[in-house]
Design a protein around this motif. Sequence first.
Motif, PDB file in Angstrom:
ATOM      1  N   LEU A 293       1.182  -1.162  -0.011  1.00  0.00           N
ATOM      2  CA  LEU A 293       0.159   0.291  -0.033  1.00  0.00           C
ATOM      3  C   LEU A 293       0.859   1.121   0.217  1.00  0.00           C
ATOM      4  O   LEU A 293       0.398   2.105  -0.144  1.00  0.00           O
ATOM      5  CB  LEU A 293      -0.915   0.025   1.136  1.00  0.00           C
ATOM      6  CG  LEU A 293      -2.225  -1.100   1.771  1.00  0.00           C
ATOM      7  CD1 LEU A 293      -2.989  -1.193   2.116  1.00  0.00           C
ATOM      8  CD2 LEU A 293      -2.692  -1.061  -0.198  1.00  0.00           C
ATOM      9  N   GLU A 294       2.209   1.601   0.208  1.00  0.00           N
ATOM     10  CA  GLU A 294       3.177   2.282   0.129  1.00  0.00           C
ATOM     11  C   GLU A 294       2.784   2.832  -0.473  1.00  0.00           C
ATOM     12  O   GLU A 294       2.799   2.690  -1.973  1.00  0.00           O
ATOM     13  CB  GLU A 294       4.245   2.163   0.530  1.00  0.00           C
ATOM     14  CG  GLU A 294       4.133   1.801   2.116  1.00  0.00           C
ATOM     15  CD  GLU A 294       5.430   0.800   2.104  1.00  0.00           C
ATOM     16  OE1 GLU A 294       6.993   0.997   1.170  1.00  0.00           O
ATOM     17  OE2 GLU A 294       6.641   0.244   2.925  1.00  0.00           O
ATOM     18  N   GLY A 295       2.657   4.618  -0.636  1.00  0.00           N
ATOM     19  CA  GLY A 295       2.244   5.361  -2.453  1.00  0.00           C
ATOM     20  C   GLY A 295       1.407   5.602  -2.871  1.00  0.00           C
ATOM     21  O   GLY A 295       0.976   6.086  -3.533  1.00  0.00           O
ATOM     22  N   LEU A 296       0.523   4.700  -2.067  1.00  0.00           N
ATOM     23  CA  LEU A 296      -1.020   4.822  -2.428  1.00  0.00           C
ATOM     24  C   LEU A 296      -2.375   5.150  -2.000  1.00  0.00           C
ATOM     25  O   LEU A 296      -1.692   5.781  -0.563  1.00  0.00           O
ATOM     26  CB  LEU A 296      -2.029   2.932  -2.827  1.00  0.00           C
ATOM     27  CG  LEU A 296      -1.205   2.131  -3.482  1.00  0.00           C
ATOM     28  CD1 LEU A 296      -1.825   0.441  -3.395  1.00  0.00           C
ATOM     29  CD2 LEU A 296      -1.329   2.429  -4.830  1.00  0.00           C
ATOM     30  N   ARG A 297      -3.679   5.938  -2.694  1.00  0.00           N
ATOM     31  CA  ARG A 297      -4.536   6.517  -1.991  1.00  0.00           C
ATOM     32  C   ARG A 297      -5.062   5.869  -1.084  1.00  0.00           C
ATOM     33  O   ARG A 297      -6.182   5.343  -1.305  1.00  0.00           O
ATOM     34  CB  ARG A 297      -5.061   7.337  -2.808  1.00  0.00           C
ATOM     35  CG  ARG A 297      -4.735   7.963  -4.066  1.00  0.00           C
ATOM     36  CD  ARG A 297      -5.545   8.751  -5.173  1.00  0.00           C
ATOM     37  NE  ARG A 297      -6.047   7.414  -5.272  1.00  0.00           N
ATOM     38  CZ  ARG A 297      -6.218   7.072  -6.840  1.00  0.00           C
ATOM     39  NH1 ARG A 297      -5.984   7.729  -7.452  1.00  0.00           N
ATOM     40  NH2 ARG A 297      -5.979   5.755  -6.913  1.00  0.00           N
ATOM     41  N   VAL A 298      -4.532   5.968   0.228  1.00  0.00           N
ATOM     42  CA  VAL A 298      -5.072   4.880   1.604  1.00  0.00           C
ATOM     43  C   VAL A 298      -6.044   5.922   2.457  1.00  0.00           C
ATOM     44  O   VAL A 298      -5.036   6.826   2.979  1.00  0.00           O
ATOM     45  CB  VAL A 298      -3.932   4.269   2.147  1.00  0.00           C
ATOM     46  CG1 VAL A 298      -4.631   3.525   3.376  1.00  0.00           C
ATOM     47  CG2 VAL A 298      -3.076   3.519   1.322  1.00  0.00           C
ATOM     48  N   ARG A 299      -6.582   5.146   2.905  1.00  0.00           N
ATOM     49  CA  ARG A 299      -7.900   5.734   3.849  1.00  0.00           C
ATOM     50  C   ARG A 299      -8.135   5.082   4.189  1.00  0.00           C
ATOM     51  O   ARG A 299      -8.545   3.926   4.132  1.00  0.00           O
ATOM     52  CB  ARG A 299      -9.755   6.566   2.771  1.00  0.00           C
ATOM     53  CG  ARG A 299      -9.152   7.522   1.895  1.00  0.00           C
ATOM     54  CD  ARG A 299     -10.717   8.305   1.665  1.00  0.00           C
ATOM     55  NE  ARG A 299     -11.131   7.494   1.453  1.00  0.00           N
ATOM     56  CZ  ARG A 299     -12.963   7.638   2.746  1.00  0.00           C
ATOM     57  NH1 ARG A 299     -13.081   7.344   3.472  1.00  0.00           N
ATOM     58  NH2 ARG A 299     -13.565   6.240   2.206  1.00  0.00           N
ATOM     59  N   TYR A 300      -8.972   5.709   6.164  1.00  0.00           N
ATOM     60  CA  TYR A 300      -8.613   4.188   7.215  1.00  0.00           C
ATOM     61  C   TYR A 300     -10.336   4.517   7.444  1.00  0.00           C
ATOM     62  O   TYR A 300     -10.573   6.221   7.990  1.00  0.00           O
ATOM     63  CB  TYR A 300      -7.543   4.507   8.481  1.00  0.00           C
ATOM     64  CG  TYR A 300      -6.237   4.219   7.629  1.00  0.00           C
ATOM     65  CD1 TYR A 300      -5.911   2.472   7.896  1.00  0.00           C
ATOM     66  CD2 TYR A 300      -5.921   5.245   6.658  1.00  0.00           C
ATOM     67  CE1 TYR A 300      -5.529   2.897   7.283  1.00  0.00           C
ATOM     68  CE2 TYR A 300      -4.675   4.895   6.776  1.00  0.00           C
ATOM     69  CZ  TYR A 300      -4.020   3.621   6.484  1.00  0.00           C
ATOM     70  OH  TYR A 300      -3.369   3.184   6.336  1.00  0.00           O
ATOM     71  N   VAL A 301     -11.021   3.816   8.267  1.00  0.00           N
ATOM     72  CA  VAL A 301     -12.017   3.767   9.097  1.00  0.00           C
ATOM     73  C   VAL A 301     -11.337   3.752  10.722  1.00  0.00           C
ATOM     74  O   VAL A 301     -10.701   2.929  10.629  1.00  0.00           O
ATOM     75  CB  VAL A 301     -13.064   2.935   8.475  1.00  0.00           C
ATOM     76  CG1 VAL A 301     -14.605   3.190   9.241  1.00  0.00           C
ATOM     77  CG2 VAL A 301     -13.907   2.881   7.015  1.00  0.00           C
ATOM     78  N   ASP A 302     -11.666   4.841  11.034  1.00  0.00           N
ATOM     79  CA  ASP A 302     -11.510   4.862  12.239  1.00  0.00           C
ATOM     80  C   ASP A 302     -11.928   3.799  13.377  1.00  0.00           C
ATOM     81  O   ASP A 302     -13.722   3.784  13.239  1.00  0.00           O
ATOM     82  CB  ASP A 302     -11.218   6.432  13.188  1.00  0.00           C
ATOM     83  CG  ASP A 302     -12.768   6.433  13.363  1.00  0.00           C
ATOM     84  OD1 ASP A 302     -13.530   6.375  14.204  1.00  0.00           O
ATOM     85  OD2 ASP A 302     -12.100   8.188  13.198  1.00  0.00           O
ATOM     86  N   GLU A 303     -11.160   3.842  14.683  1.00  0.00           N
ATOM     87  CA  GLU A 303     -11.549   2.429  15.619  1.00  0.00           C
ATOM     88  C   GLU A 303     -13.543   3.279  16.124  1.00  0.00           C
ATOM     89  O   GLU A 303     -14.174   2.201  16.179  1.00  0.00           O
ATOM     90  CB  GLU A 303     -11.201   2.507  16.630  1.00  0.00           C
ATOM     91  CG  GLU A 303     -11.863   1.164  18.005  1.00  0.00           C
ATOM     92  CD  GLU A 303     -10.179   0.966  18.677  1.00  0.00           C
ATOM     93  OE1 GLU A 303     -10.767   0.703  19.575  1.00  0.00           O
ATOM     94  OE2 GLU A 303      -9.338   1.961  18.372  1.00  0.00           O
ATOM     95  N   LEU A 304     -13.004   4.579  16.095  1.00  0.00           N
ATOM     96  CA  LEU A 304     -14.426   5.290  16.991  1.00  0.00           C
ATOM     97  C   LEU A 304     -15.932   4.159  16.054  1.00  0.00           C
ATOM     98  O   LEU A 304     -16.629   3.852  16.637  1.00  0.00           O
ATOM     99  CB  LEU A 304     -14.694   6.796  17.099  1.00  0.00           C
ATOM    100  CG  LEU A 304     -16.001   7.297  18.419  1.00  0.00           C
ATOM    101  CD1 LEU A 304     -15.793   6.361  19.390  1.00  0.00           C
ATOM    102  CD2 LEU A 304     -15.641   8.401  18.301  1.00  0.00           C
ATOM    103  N   ALA A 305     -15.935   5.054  14.900  1.00  0.00           N
ATOM    104  CA  ALA A 305     -16.462   4.263  13.702  1.00  0.00           C
ATOM    105  C   ALA A 305     -16.844   3.302  13.570  1.00  0.00           C
ATOM    106  O   ALA A 305     -17.826   2.796  13.873  1.00  0.00           O
ATOM    107  CB  ALA A 305     -16.457   4.966  12.609  1.00  0.00           C
TER     108      ALA A 305
END
Length: 183
Positions: free
Chosen positions: A140-152
């Motif tokens: 995934l290095e260098g890619l457009r990565v988004r995250y869903v956070d723990e709270l959600a």
Amino acid sequence: MGTNKALLDVGGKGMLGRTADLLRPLVGELFIVADDAAPYAGLGLPVIPDVHPGRGAVGGIHAALRHAAHPLVLCVACDMPHIGRGVIELLLASAHPGDDALLPRIGGQPEPLLAIYGRSARASFERAIAAGRLRVVAALEGLRVRYVDELALRAADADLRSFVNVNTREDLAAARAAAGGEG
């Protein structure tokens, strides 16, 4: 564990069967990535072979991205018996067409084996495999990565049971005990 974890019974059904039943009504395309189709014949799903056998999750995700008809691909490990519908719905609703990857993040750490990948990430997975970099986060290095956070994630699955996987006999016993309370 010395056996095919996907077929181990948890709550009266193999772990992969449980996951398939959950995903069928939620996704437009459902298939299994594995080198041997025979063990999965009873699930009624197509089995796609790894393009690069023996490369673990990176190879499996690569094969899924190569085969999938849709631009975004939900990838799920076979040994997570308690995935909740709410977590899947959250991931699907959070994904954007431009994402190379959308990963849950728990305790600051990405969870790459219950995540959405864009087919746009395929070349990066190919490069990682060619370089012998077999950790998903390396691909995934260098890619457009988004995250869903723990709270959600906790809003969808308070105890984060969706992210528990089975790697040992003790894990299996715990998963079976937890499944005994499911309704």
